[in-house]
Write a protein that holds these residues in place. Structure first.
Motif, mmCIF file in Angstrom:
data_model
loop_
_atom_site.group_PDB
_atom_site.id
_atom_site.type_symbol
_atom_site.label_atom_id
_atom_site.label_comp_id
_atom_site.label_asym_id
_atom_site.label_seq_id
_atom_site.Cartn_x
_atom_site.Cartn_y
_atom_site.Cartn_z
ATOM 1 N N LEU A 274 1.261 1.443 -10.922
ATOM 2 C CA LEU A 274 2.364 1.890 -9.405
ATOM 3 C C LEU A 274 0.375 1.283 -8.182
ATOM 4 N N TRP A 275 -0.211 2.150 -8.499
ATOM 5 C CA TRP A 275 -1.197 1.417 -7.528
ATOM 6 C C TRP A 275 -1.364 0.055 -7.052
ATOM 7 N N ILE A 276 -1.431 -0.287 -7.948
ATOM 8 C CA ILE A 276 -1.623 -2.074 -7.942
ATOM 9 C C ILE A 276 -0.187 -2.646 -7.907
ATOM 10 N N ASP A 277 1.058 -2.124 -8.130
ATOM 11 C CA ASP A 277 2.645 -2.500 -7.449
ATOM 12 C C ASP A 277 2.622 -2.622 -5.969
ATOM 13 N N GLY A 278 1.918 -0.880 -5.972
ATOM 14 C CA GLY A 278 1.934 -0.692 -4.245
ATOM 15 C C GLY A 278 1.868 -1.646 -3.353
ATOM 16 N N ASN A 279 0.462 -1.639 -3.959
ATOM 17 C CA ASN A 279 -0.287 -3.298 -2.784
ATOM 18 C C ASN A 279 0.089 -4.664 -3.032
ATOM 19 N N LEU A 280 0.477 -4.594 -4.298
ATOM 20 C CA LEU A 280 0.939 -6.308 -3.675
ATOM 21 C C LEU A 280 2.303 -6.119 -3.490
ATOM 22 N N ALA A 281 3.053 -5.458 -3.330
ATOM 23 C CA ALA A 281 4.118 -5.099 -2.380
ATOM 24 C C ALA A 281 3.693 -5.125 -0.802
ATOM 25 N N GLN A 282 2.923 -4.572 -0.846
ATOM 26 C CA GLN A 282 2.505 -4.653 0.755
ATOM 27 C C GLN A 282 1.540 -6.509 1.446
ATOM 28 N N LEU B 9 -3.419 -5.424 5.989
ATOM 29 C CA LEU B 9 -4.200 -4.758 5.547
ATOM 30 C C LEU B 9 -3.989 -3.332 5.100
ATOM 31 N N GLY B 10 -2.671 -3.070 4.945
ATOM 32 C CA GLY B 10 -2.297 -2.036 4.093
ATOM 33 C C GLY B 10 -2.462 -2.246 2.463
ATOM 34 N N LEU C 247 -5.455 -12.286 -5.199
ATOM 35 C CA LEU C 247 -4.452 -12.014 -5.935
ATOM 36 C C LEU C 247 -4.083 -12.299 -7.589
ATOM 37 N N GLY C 248 -4.695 -13.334 -7.725
ATOM 38 C CA GLY C 248 -4.643 -14.194 -8.789
ATOM 39 C C GLY C 248 -5.049 -12.975 -10.126
ATOM 40 N N GLY C 249 -6.817 -12.791 -9.552
ATOM 41 C CA GLY C 249 -7.362 -11.385 -10.672
ATOM 42 C C GLY C 249 -6.452 -10.364 -10.588
#
Length: 506
Positions: free
Chosen positions: A81-89, A114-115, A494-496
């Motif tokens: 969920l943490w990765i999903d949230g940051n990728l969405a930002q 920046l978020g 982003l790729g990693g």
């Protein structure tokens, strides 16, 4: 043509020169602190995704084997969920940037991006931990490492020259209000000396026999005064901190060498022992050399040898190389990325900081001796020779790195730096002449400006026209390189992260 006397620097006092160099040191230290944070962020684009990927693979492997407890499964979901949230930002920010109109639109797009910057935190945390551990190890092992690498020995009791050097060291330490460092000797004909240690309370001066044989007492006092002043001003801790920066870079690149170099595994073992405080101090130089070697272009040779297996052992070699091709491409991209950041961005302030500390040590030595010409004469004699054997990676401790040795080895060639860390002899002689030493030719950018002012007639207009053309060109080139580095780092991150997200979703 104006003579040398017309180019002499303005006279100054010992206290004013020390205050000036201390101010420069604090200024560059603050700047390097900000750049260190930026370096951690840049390196996190390499290590952050790798850490997330390894963490995801480890947790998934335990889950598939049925060994993962319920808490670990919950942590797996939280990480997802943490990765999903940051990728969405980040995705939202890219969409806004694509539709942005004007500076306000760009600023609005940067806010959500920046978020998602918390994706950088794993890599920053790793870089900080590795840097702190290496700095502590380098401080603790500095004397033993230098003694082992240079082949130093204790002074001979019956040698009058070595006894006199010990007396000079004790006298100048007493005058500076510092405990006298230990004295070690190096049987090398090149005149030079260095200071190593954890602090001014635990330091050692290593002098070559060439220093005793080729310099008189006055010049020797100048060299020793500089080394005592450097130890008293805290340069030993700063040297360990700078070496740890290069070591951290080497660690982060070393990870990518593991499939290709057997020596990389030995370096990784030494690193883990060093961070745990279990690596013998005498092996510190081997670790430092291996980490520096990971940054050099020669480290790519091992990867090229692995790639040649496909040609030497077809078709078995091709089958072995094929799974490694994505990792080889990733290794190449990341090494180039780290090299360019070090070459164009982070190497400059580190060099400026260390050179400012050398000028400060010169000023403090002049204050101790009241004889600036002693340092100037010693510099001229030492610059005529090379470094003693084994001194290439120990250059931060030496009184002076000769001009020839600066171009042959050391941090500059090992760590992809444009400029060497240590100052050129011309700049040091110029500053010493301001403190009362004999006349010295102006060096650096001031000399270039003075030469340009001496140009007259149509040649001056030609130079001004070239400057008007080249300055904007170099500024645009610097901006382009910076944008390319930022873009490459961003897409690496982003790729990693996307690959780690894919592993978690399986």
């Amino acid at each position: 043509m104006p003579g040398l006397a017309d180019a002499l620097p303005d006279r100054t006092t010992f206290h004013a020169e020390q205050a000036r160099r201390r101010w420069h040191g604090r200024l560059w230290a603050l700047l390097c602190l900000g750049l260190a944070a930026g370096l951690g962020a840049v390196l996190s684009t390499v290590t952050g995704p790798l850490l997330l990927l390894l963490l995801a693979l480890g947790m998934k492997g335990l889950a598939w084997l049925g060994l993962a407890p319920a808490t670990m499964l919950g942590a797996l979901q939280a990480l997802n969920l943490w990765i999903d949230g940051n990728l969405a930002q980040v995705s939202r920010g890219l969409d806004l940037l694509d539709r942005a109109e004007g500076p306000l639109g760009v600023l609005a797009a940067l806010r959500p991006m920046l978020g998602g910057a918390s994706l950088l935190l794993p890599g920053i945390g790793l870089a900080v931990l590795v840097w702190a551990g290496l700095a502590r190890f380098y401080r603790r092992s500095a004397i033993a490492s230098a003694a082992a690498d240079l082949g130093a020995r204790p002074p001979r009791p019956g040698d009058a020259e070595e006894t006199q050097l010990g007396n000079i060291l004790a006298e100048l330490s007493l005058a500076a209000g510092l405990p006298a460092p230990r004295l070690l000797l190096l049987d090398a004909p090149q005149p030079n000396a260095a200071v190593f240690g954890a602090s001014h309370r635990d330091a050692a001066v290593i002098a070559t026999r060439g220093l005793l044989d080729r310099l008189d007492r006055r010049e020797t006092q100048g060299v020793v005064a500089h080394l005592v002043a450097a130890a008293g001003d805290g340069d030993l801790r700063l040297a360990a901190a700078i070496q740890a920066v290069f070591g951290t870079l080497g660690v982060l690149v070393l990870v990518f060498d593991l499939p290709f170099r057997r020596g990389a595994w030995a370096a990784l073992r030494d690193l883990l022992l060093a961070l745990a405080g279990a690596l013998p101090a005498a092996r510190a130089e081997r670790l430092r050399g291996n980490l520096a070697g990971s940054l050099s272009p020669d480290s790519m040779d091992a990867m090229m040898r692995v790639m040649s297996l496909g040609e030497r052992w077809p078709p078995l070699g091709a089958l072995l190389v094929l799974p490694l091709l994505p990792w080889m491409l990733l290794t190449l991209v990341q090494k180039l990325l780290v090299s360019f950041w070090m070459l164009f961005v982070f190497g400059w302030p580190l060099g400026w900081l260390w050179r400012a500390r050398r000028y400060l040590a010169d000023a403090a030595a002049v204050r101790l001796l009241r004889d600036p010409e002693a340092l100037a004469a010693a510099l001229r004699r030492i610059d005529a020779d090379g470094m003693p054997p084994g001194g290439a990676l120990q250059e931060l401790g030496f009184f002076h790195v000769p001009t020839l040795a600066r171009e042959e080895a050391g941090f500059r060639n090992r760590a992809n730096m444009v400029a060497a860390l240590t100052p050129r002899i011309g700049k040091r002689l110029w500053r010493l002449s301001a403190l009362g030493a004999g006349p010295a030719a102006e060096a650096g950018w001031r000399a270039t400006l003075r030469q340009m002012r001496q140009i007259t007639g149509w040649r001056r207009w030609l130079v001004l026209a070239l400057l008007a053309l080249l300055v904007p060109l170099f500024a645009a080139l610097a901006g382009l390189v910076t944008l390319m580095l930022l873009g490459a780092s961003f897409f690496s991150l982003l790729g990693g992260v996307a690959l780690a997200r894919l592993v978690l979703s399986l």
